[in-house]
Write an enzyme that holds these catalytic residues in place. Structure first.
Site, PDB file in Angstrom:
ATOM      1  N   ASN A 109     -16.380  -3.715   7.410  1.00 52.45           N
ATOM      2  CA  ASN A 109     -17.260  -3.187   8.147  1.00 52.45           C
ATOM      3  C   ASN A 109     -17.755  -2.085   7.192  1.00 52.45           C
ATOM      4  OD1 ASN A 109     -14.140  -2.573   7.525  1.00 52.45           O
ATOM      5  ND2 ASN A 109     -14.767  -0.294   8.488  1.00 52.45           N
ATOM      6  N   MET A 135      -7.907   1.400   0.874  1.00 56.12           N
ATOM      7  CA  MET A 135      -6.847   1.488   1.227  1.00 56.12           C
ATOM      8  C   MET A 135      -6.280   1.323  -0.165  1.00 56.12           C
ATOM      9  SD  MET A 135      -5.982   1.798   4.776  1.00 56.12           S
ATOM     10  CE  MET A 135      -7.416   2.466   6.140  1.00 56.12           C
ATOM     11  N   ALA A 180     -10.362  -5.439   0.613  1.00 52.29           N
ATOM     12  CA  ALA A 180     -11.072  -5.197   2.162  1.00 52.29           C
ATOM     13  C   ALA A 180     -11.318  -4.154   2.243  1.00 52.29           C
ATOM     14  CB  ALA A 180     -10.818  -5.196   3.374  1.00 52.29           C
ATOM     15  N   HIS A 210       0.371  -1.279   0.127  1.00 53.98           N
ATOM     16  CA  HIS A 210       0.279   0.223  -0.053  1.00 53.98           C
ATOM     17  C   HIS A 210       0.393   1.256  -0.018  1.00 53.98           C
ATOM     18  CE1 HIS A 210      -2.326  -3.444   2.009  1.00 53.98           C
ATOM     19  NE2 HIS A 210      -2.944  -2.589   1.468  1.00 53.98           N
ATOM     20  N   HIS A 240      -8.338  -2.401  12.312  1.00 52.02           N
ATOM     21  CA  HIS A 240      -7.693  -3.647  11.710  1.00 52.02           C
ATOM     22  C   HIS A 240      -7.748  -5.076  12.146  1.00 52.02           C
ATOM     23  CE1 HIS A 240      -5.026  -5.065   7.999  1.00 52.02           C
ATOM     24  NE2 HIS A 240      -4.109  -5.135   9.191  1.00 52.02           N
ATOM     25  N   TYR A 277       0.769   3.741   1.472  1.00 48.73           N
ATOM     26  CA  TYR A 277       1.088   4.642   3.355  1.00 48.73           C
ATOM     27  C   TYR A 277       2.268   3.499   3.629  1.00 48.73           C
ATOM     28  CZ  TYR A 277      -1.759   0.148   4.851  1.00 48.73           C
ATOM     29  OH  TYR A 277      -1.958  -1.023   4.813  1.00 48.73           O
TER      30      TYR A 277
END
Ligand code: HPA
Length: 278
Positions: free
Chosen positions: A241, A217, A116, A86, A253, A88
């Site tokens: 979620n 993300m 997800a 990712h 997480h 990030y």
């Protein structure tokens, strides 16, 4: 390593994989958080740790194993990335696209991206699958686009079209299988934020207002790179979620990983039924 990947770096990674595999993959799969167990069902598998591959962006996230599994699934030659990277985590956007480029150089022409995601659409519930009909590339619009930097002409043009990122026929196929198998897949628009912080209630109101059904993300940079190279792309979100505009639901997480595991059988059923038809 420079910010922008080169064809030589892509091919060095490809050669390292090519030297170890017995099967030439045609379909690529990238597994999202908590969805890694899916790869356990691959036959004749060659497993390569991504740490052994030159130039590969290493995944540091819990729930992402960081390996490639190459083998057969439902008789189809696949390459599965368990553990994507990712933005990030600190890699450049260009490096996030490297696995896609490498898969393409190995012979992949169809890519299934899973992730997800938090459900924004109030009709969604945790445990649902969502077939991506489109995405909002918020990251690429206001920040780094994975195609920023010198264009890799071998893959595609400087200004690639993105009017049909997710292949219409693959969407139809996924919907048909969902109906046949009673999987109740949702459909919608995925929006990618950088993360790693989850959204504020005001963020959620904003995201809902701009037309997003699910938030995550990942996926979008990979889909852009894949389309630049002309790959057929199917995207599937696991809604782990529900995010809400008044801050009642708190995202974590751990919750994402747990819910991801519960969705694996459904995701596996969908993908296994899709593969023979590709
Ligand atoms: N927000 C962003 N990314 C996510 C979420 C979320 O709620 N759930 C899983 N990935």
């Amino acid at each position: 390593m420079s910010e922008f990947i080169t064809l030589a770096e892509i091919d060095a990674a490809k050669d390292a994989i090519q030297a170890q595999i017995k099967i030439q993959p045609e379909i690529g799969l990238i597994l999202g958080s908590g969805l890694g167990d899916f790869a356990d069902t691959i036959e004749d598998a060659t497993i390569i740790s991504t740490e052994e591959i030159p130039n590969w962006p290493i995944s540091t996230v819990k729930g992402h194993k960081g390996r490639l599994v190459i083998g057969k699934l439902e008789g189809k030659p696949v390459i599965v990335l368990q553990g994507r990277t990712h933005y990030y985590e600190g890699h450049s956007m260009s490096h996030i696209g490297l696995p896609i480029r490498v898969m393409q150089r190995l012979g992949v022409d169809t890519l299934i991206l899973t992730n997800a995601a938090g459900g924004i659409n109030p009709a969604f519930s945790p445990g649902d699958l969502m077939i991506l009909t489109d995405h909002i590339a918020l990251v690429g619009m206001v920040g780094p686009n994975p195609l920023r930097g010198p264009n890799l002409d071998e893959f595609g043009p400087r200004f690639p079209d993105m009017s049909r990122v997710y292949d219409r026929e693959l969407i139809q196929l996924a919907k048909q299988i969902s109906d046949e198998k009673n999987l109740h897949c949702q459909e919608g628009v995925y929006i990618c934020l950088v993360g790693p912080s989850f959204e504020t209630p005001a963020d959620i109101r904003f995201l809902r207002g701009v037309g997003a059904d699910a938030v995550g993300m990942s996926t979008v940079p990979e889909a852009i790179v894949a389309r630049h190279g002309g790959l057929r792309v199917l995207g599937i979100s696991s809604i782990t979620n529900q995010v809400d505009p008044d801050g009642t639901n708190v995202a974590s997480h751990e919750e994402v990983l747990e819910a991801g595991k519960l969705i694996v059988p459904k995701l596996t059923a969908l993908i296994k039924a899709i593969l023979p038809k590709l």
